[in-house]
Design a protein around this motif. Sequence first.
Motif, PDB file in Angstrom:
ATOM      1  N   ASP A 143       0.648  -1.322   0.356  1.00 37.54           N
ATOM      2  CA  ASP A 143      -0.151  -0.121  -0.316  1.00 37.54           C
ATOM      3  C   ASP A 143       0.870   0.905  -0.337  1.00 37.54           C
ATOM      4  N   LEU A 144       1.680   1.863  -0.719  1.00 40.71           N
ATOM      5  CA  LEU A 144       2.584   2.156  -0.837  1.00 40.71           C
ATOM      6  C   LEU A 144       1.937   3.542  -1.246  1.00 40.71           C
ATOM      7  N   TRP A 145       1.906   4.780  -0.777  1.00 34.46           N
ATOM      8  CA  TRP A 145       0.878   6.335  -2.014  1.00 34.46           C
ATOM      9  C   TRP A 145       2.086   6.972  -1.834  1.00 34.46           C
ATOM     10  N   ASP A 146       2.698   6.747  -1.970  1.00 29.41           N
ATOM     11  CA  ASP A 146       3.869   8.048  -2.850  1.00 29.41           C
ATOM     12  C   ASP A 146       5.023   7.191  -3.257  1.00 29.41           C
ATOM     13  N   LYS A 147       5.960   7.631  -4.570  1.00 29.96           N
ATOM     14  CA  LYS A 147       7.226   7.636  -5.026  1.00 29.96           C
ATOM     15  C   LYS A 147       8.195   7.304  -3.745  1.00 29.96           C
ATOM     16  N   LEU A 148       8.855   6.000  -4.357  1.00 32.00           N
ATOM     17  CA  LEU A 148      10.039   6.049  -3.897  1.00 32.00           C
ATOM     18  C   LEU A 148      10.637   5.085  -4.100  1.00 32.00           C
ATOM     19  N   SER A 149      12.343   5.492  -3.233  1.00 33.83           N
ATOM     20  CA  SER A 149      13.793   5.045  -4.335  1.00 33.83           C
ATOM     21  C   SER A 149      13.971   4.675  -3.112  1.00 33.83           C
ATOM     22  N   PRO A 150      14.151   2.948  -3.722  1.00 35.02           N
ATOM     23  CA  PRO A 150      14.127   2.012  -2.705  1.00 35.02           C
ATOM     24  C   PRO A 150      15.624   1.762  -1.996  1.00 35.02           C
ATOM     25  N   GLU A 151      16.389   2.211  -3.405  1.00 36.31           N
ATOM     26  CA  GLU A 151      18.267   2.507  -2.536  1.00 36.31           C
ATOM     27  C   GLU A 151      18.063   3.428  -1.651  1.00 36.31           C
ATOM     28  N   GLU A 152      17.385   4.791  -1.194  1.00 36.09           N
ATOM     29  CA  GLU A 152      17.256   5.869  -0.424  1.00 36.09           C
ATOM     30  C   GLU A 152      17.388   4.963   0.638  1.00 36.09           C
ATOM     31  N   VAL A 153      16.252   4.053   1.175  1.00 34.55           N
ATOM     32  CA  VAL A 153      15.913   2.894   2.544  1.00 34.55           C
ATOM     33  C   VAL A 153      16.477   2.164   2.567  1.00 34.55           C
ATOM     34  N   GLY A 154      17.367   2.123   1.859  1.00 38.30           N
ATOM     35  CA  GLY A 154      18.296   0.484   2.420  1.00 38.30           C
ATOM     36  C   GLY A 154      17.984  -0.937   1.203  1.00 38.30           C
ATOM     37  N   ILE A 155      17.356  -0.795   0.306  1.00 38.99           N
ATOM     38  CA  ILE A 155      16.544  -2.466   0.064  1.00 38.99           C
ATOM     39  C   ILE A 155      17.677  -1.855  -1.156  1.00 38.99           C
ATOM     40  N   PRO A 156      18.166  -3.026  -1.220  1.00 42.59           N
ATOM     41  CA  PRO A 156      19.592  -3.763  -2.606  1.00 42.59           C
ATOM     42  C   PRO A 156      18.787  -3.240  -3.877  1.00 42.59           C
ATOM     43  N   GLU A 157      18.739  -3.513  -5.590  1.00 40.83           N
ATOM     44  CA  GLU A 157      17.822  -3.987  -6.395  1.00 40.83           C
ATOM     45  C   GLU A 157      18.706  -5.664  -6.623  1.00 40.83           C
ATOM     46  N   PRO A 158      17.277  -6.498  -6.424  1.00 40.40           N
ATOM     47  CA  PRO A 158      17.655  -7.663  -6.368  1.00 40.40           C
ATOM     48  C   PRO A 158      17.842  -8.377  -7.654  1.00 40.40           C
ATOM     49  N   SER A 159      19.017  -8.728  -7.629  1.00 42.40           N
ATOM     50  CA  SER A 159      20.152  -9.367  -8.234  1.00 42.40           C
ATOM     51  C   SER A 159      20.035 -10.529  -7.902  1.00 42.40           C
ATOM     52  N   ASN A 160      19.600 -11.904  -7.016  1.00 42.65           N
ATOM     53  CA  ASN A 160      20.463 -12.643  -6.913  1.00 42.65           C
ATOM     54  C   ASN A 160      19.180 -13.956  -6.899  1.00 42.65           C
ATOM     55  N   GLY A 161      17.875 -12.929  -7.854  1.00 39.45           N
ATOM     56  CA  GLY A 161      16.725 -14.566  -7.870  1.00 39.45           C
ATOM     57  C   GLY A 161      15.530 -13.142  -7.144  1.00 39.45           C
ATOM     58  N   SER A 162      16.207 -12.604  -5.573  1.00 43.76           N
ATOM     59  CA  SER A 162      14.777 -12.083  -4.978  1.00 43.76           C
ATOM     60  C   SER A 162      14.101 -10.701  -5.239  1.00 43.76           C
ATOM     61  N   LYS A 163      13.242 -10.577  -4.905  1.00 43.37           N
ATOM     62  CA  LYS A 163      12.062 -10.511  -5.765  1.00 43.37           C
ATOM     63  C   LYS A 163      11.137  -8.743  -4.647  1.00 43.37           C
ATOM     64  N   LEU A 164      11.071  -7.935  -5.284  1.00 46.70           N
ATOM     65  CA  LEU A 164      10.234  -7.112  -4.616  1.00 46.70           C
ATOM     66  C   LEU A 164       8.822  -6.362  -5.037  1.00 46.70           C
TER      67      LEU A 164
END
Length: 144
Positions: free
Chosen positions: A14-35
């Motif tokens: 339920d995101l209500w605003d744009k979010l930069s995953p990197e700014e909040v410490g969420i790495p870009e999934p590169s090992n098969g992980s999903k966001l």
Amino acid sequence: MLACKGKHVLILDDLWDKLSPEEVGIPEPSNGSKLLVTTRLLDVCHYLDCREVRVPTLSKPDAWRLFLAKIGQDVFNHLDLLPFVKSVAEECAGLPLAIVTIASSMKGARNLHEWRNALHELKRHVKSVNVIEEKVFQQLQFSY
């Protein structure tokens, strides 16, 4: 921590605003992980470059069944309430969260004035940025 872990699924609900995953410490999934992101706002999906999957609202019959399941079938013992009960259910606009929340808050209410007031409160206009937010806030504000 997520970057060091194996495969994982991170759900942002339920995101209500744009979010930069990197700014909040969420790495870009590169090992098969999903966001996984849920939102009512298409702009949020576009900003995050997500694959869009639309989930429709409930059909009127399904919404009515869910409303009745939460409010209780004994409402049919009070025929004078039925027009108001149906109108309140329709104001939920097929949104499951609104249906469950509002029906649960009205469970056991068998007074015509309570239902009339509930319908009036749901139809009140609430100021908001866009129409979808207005509808959701209006329904949830009523329940609380």
